[in-house]
Every structure is written in C-alpha cells, then in structure tokens.
Design a protein around this motif. Structure first.
Motif, short mmCIF file in Angstrom:
data_model
loop_
_atom_site.label_atom_id
_atom_site.label_comp_id
_atom_site.label_asym_id
_atom_site.label_seq_id
_atom_site.Cartn_x
_atom_site.Cartn_y
_atom_site.Cartn_z
N TYR A 30 0.85 -1.18 0.00
CA TYR A 30 0.00 0.00 0.00
C TYR A 30 0.88 1.23 0.00
O TYR A 30 1.68 1.44 0.91
CB TYR A 30 -0.91 -0.01 1.22
N ASP A 46 0.26 3.44 6.17
CA ASP A 46 -0.09 2.43 7.16
C ASP A 46 0.64 2.68 8.48
O ASP A 46 1.67 3.35 8.53
CB ASP A 46 0.27 1.04 6.65
N ASN A 47 0.10 2.11 9.53
CA ASN A 47 0.73 2.20 10.84
C ASN A 47 2.16 1.67 10.80
O ASN A 47 2.43 0.58 10.27
CB ASN A 47 -0.10 1.40 11.85
N SER A 49 4.53 2.62 8.97
CA SER A 49 5.16 2.76 7.66
C SER A 49 5.85 4.11 7.55
O SER A 49 5.42 5.09 8.15
CB SER A 49 4.12 2.63 6.54
N GLY A 77 3.47 6.62 9.90
CA GLY A 77 2.21 6.22 10.50
C GLY A 77 2.36 5.91 11.98
O GLY A 77 2.94 4.89 12.35
N GLU A 80 -3.25 3.74 13.35
CA GLU A 80 -4.06 3.38 12.18
C GLU A 80 -4.65 4.61 11.51
O GLU A 80 -4.79 4.64 10.29
CB GLU A 80 -5.18 2.43 12.61
N GLU A 83 -1.12 10.11 11.05
CA GLU A 83 0.13 10.17 10.29
C GLU A 83 0.87 11.46 10.63
O GLU A 83 0.29 12.55 10.57
CB GLU A 83 -0.18 10.12 8.79
#
Length: 251
Positions: A30, A46-47, A49, A77, A80, A83
């Motif tokens: 992703y 994403d968390n 990332s 991230g 969830e 960011e």
C-alpha cells in the motif's frame, strides 16, 4: 554539496533495498503517494510505515526565477488513523538569494475510510526560516481532505483549507480539485485546479497536469507542470512551473 551527498546516500540505500526485496515482493504494498500535484490526498500511510516524497523544480512565478533544489516530506504512521509529517524545501533565486524556503510540521488524521471514499483533516504549522527566500513568520493551516475512487480508472481528490499567519489580521483560504486517470497499473495521468490566498491580498489561480509512473512497488516517479495567474485565466500564459520527483515507501 550536502544536498548531493544526501541524494547519493538515499539512492544507494534505496537500490540496496530494491535488490534485496524484489524477490520477496509478492503483492504490491500500500503506497498512498502524495505526489504529484499541489492537492493533498486523504489517504494515510499504514501504521509504522515510513514514506519519503521528494522533488526538485523551477518556476518563473516570482522575479527572479526560483529553483527548488529539494522539496521533501517525510511521512510516518503513528497509528491506524494518525500520520505525522515533516516537510522542508530549499530554494535559490536567480541573482543570489538562497536557503530554506519552507519548514513545516503536520499531522494527518483520518476521519472516514469507507473504501471508495476517504475524509481526513490535516492541521499544519509553518515555521519561520532564517533565509531570505523563506517565511519570516509562523503561520498555520487547517486542511479538510477528501478522496473518492470513481471507478477502476478514475479517482478524485478535493481540498479546502483555512490559513492564519501572525503578519496579517486576515484569514486566508485555499481550495483544490484533483482528477486522476490510471492508464495502466503503473502509469497515471492527472489534472488539477486550485486557488491559493483566497481573501488575502495576494491570490493566485493555478491549473496543472502531471504524470506518475511506478517503476517498482515501492518507488514512483512523477513529472508535473503548472500555470499560475493572479487574474484567473487571462494570465496563465505567462507564469509557469515544472517539477519532477519521487515517492519512496521505505518501510
């Protein structure tokens, strides 16, 4: 020289990762790229990332011509739906002025993620820069971000933001609309229109086109050009900018 060393180091690290991870990339990760274009998408990384968006460009929107040698945003991230973002730009103008032109901290917070459409908010603070090409005052933005997948090929993003800075008693605003078309699973074309500085003394209308190509599941290259006017459509033939860059999903 420091910029050159940074770019070389980042390139070496990237290709080392590419060659070591190519055999392991079974599915496309992703990668919610924020490039190209001015409009900010509502998607979050994403968390845990980490993503780097960087580029360079030049324009004649101001006098003299400005060369942007580094415009980078680091995105991480934290959760969830949260960011963190750190952005910096370095520029020099034809004639001698150079330095950090933009420095900001921000947090993108996801409000709605319904698959086909997403809604986020992005509070952002720009810090004063010591250089003659940067902001001399603190100013803040509150952005509302919307993205929607129209079908397998088309997608739409829209932004609306209010801006405040301590050098003026006025609140400014901006609005943007971005449309993207996926020609293939790797190549996409896009167009956008946005107004910046609405209700302030200096307002610009901008229209741009861009192309993005994903050369690796973790790396996207892009190229964009924008026309700018202070008098809506009548001045678009004279003021322009062009930018090239990359988006790298580090982890």
């Amino acid at each position: 020289m420091k910029n050159v060393k940074f770019i070389l180091s980042a390139t070496i690290l990237f290709f080392a990762q590419v060659f070591s991870a190519s055999a392991q990339d079974v599915e496309r990760p992703y990668m919610p790229s924020g490039r190209p274009g001015f409009t900010t998408g509502a998607s979050l990384v994403d968390n845990k990332s980490l993503m780097l968006e960087s580029g360079l460009g030049f324009d004649n929107r101001y006098c003299p011509t400005t060369f942007t040698i580094n415009t980078s945003t680091l995105r991480y991230g934290f959760a969830e739906r949260v960011e963190g973002r750190f952005s910096i730009s370095e520029a020099f103008m034809k004639g001698g002025d150079k330095g950090v032109s933009s420095l900001s901290l921000a947090a993108k917070i996801g409000l709605v993620n319904n698959g086909d459409y997403k809604l986020s908010v992005l509070p952002q603070v720009y810090l004063p820069c010591s250089s003659s090409v940067g902001y001399s005052n603190v100013h803040a933005l509150l952005n509302l971000l919307y993205s929607k997948k129209l079908d397998d090929k088309w997608s739409l993003s829209a932004n609306a933001a209010a801006r405040w800075h301590n050098s003026s008693e006025k609140f400014g605003a901006m609005a943007a609309l971005f449309v993207s078309y996926a020609m293939t699973d790797k190549l996409s074309l896009s167009a956008e229109v946005y107004g910046d500085g609405i209700a302030e003394d200096f307002t610009t209308f901008n229209i741009g086109v861009a192309a993005a190509y994903q050369i690796h599941p973790r790396l996207q290259l892009d190229l964009s050009t924008t026309r700018t006017s202070e008098s809506f459509l009548s001045g678009l033939a004279y003021n322009w900018s062009i930018e090239a860059g990359l988006c790298w999903l580090i982890k």
